[in-house]
Design an enzyme around this catalytic site. Sequence first.
Site, short mmCIF file in Angstrom:
data_model
loop_
_atom_site.label_atom_id
_atom_site.label_comp_id
_atom_site.label_asym_id
_atom_site.label_seq_id
_atom_site.Cartn_x
_atom_site.Cartn_y
_atom_site.Cartn_z
N GLU A 119 0.85 -1.35 -0.17
CA GLU A 119 0.14 -0.07 0.00
C GLU A 119 0.87 1.11 0.22
O GLU A 119 2.02 1.18 0.67
CB GLU A 119 -0.87 -0.19 1.22
CG GLU A 119 -1.97 -1.05 1.36
CD GLU A 119 -1.63 -2.15 2.01
OE1 GLU A 119 -2.22 -3.36 1.75
OE2 GLU A 119 -0.27 -2.19 2.63
N TYR A 131 6.93 2.56 -8.17
CA TYR A 131 6.10 1.14 -8.09
C TYR A 131 5.77 0.79 -9.49
O TYR A 131 5.85 -0.20 -9.99
CB TYR A 131 5.19 1.11 -7.04
CG TYR A 131 5.69 1.45 -5.66
CD1 TYR A 131 6.82 0.57 -5.15
CD2 TYR A 131 4.97 1.98 -5.04
CE1 TYR A 131 7.18 0.73 -4.01
CE2 TYR A 131 5.65 2.12 -3.39
CZ TYR A 131 6.55 1.63 -2.96
OH TYR A 131 7.23 1.82 -1.67
#
Length: 167
Positions: A119, A131
């Site tokens: 997360e 990411y």
Amino acid sequence: MSILDKFKTVLGLEEGALYLRPLKDKDLPKVLEIEGKVYRFPWSQQIFKDCLSMGYSSWGLINEGDLIAYAILSIAVGEAHVLNICIEPEKQGQGFGRHFLHALFNIAKDKKAERIFLEVRPSNERAVLLYENLGFEKIGERKNYYPTFDGREDALVYSLDLNPSVI
């Protein structure tokens, strides 16, 4: 080849300049220092102690003898979850995070994980970009997940297939 050897191979650096090792209790003061610099709502010392004592996969990235990053992973039943990852602010934007994540992928794969999750705050644009550049896909959101000074912030949930042909 050991996890540490794989990491050195990925980095292509001389031994000793940059390496990965398991976190230890003695690392907690530095971990807490980095955590406090980076996060407005840092984990407590007790949370880190609990992670170490419970056997979570806990790693430190050492550069020229100094701990510059750490990560805590939960790995079980074919899945890995990055619970916390943090790079010293002065070392961000220099490729350490990318290399550290690749090493964590290898650790997770060595422990038979097929997928890794994490997360991230939408406001952490640098991390979101990293990411996504590494191939993570957004799979959802957790509403009101992170505390803020004036309420809560959602979390973006990302996943990455650790299939050897992908990584």
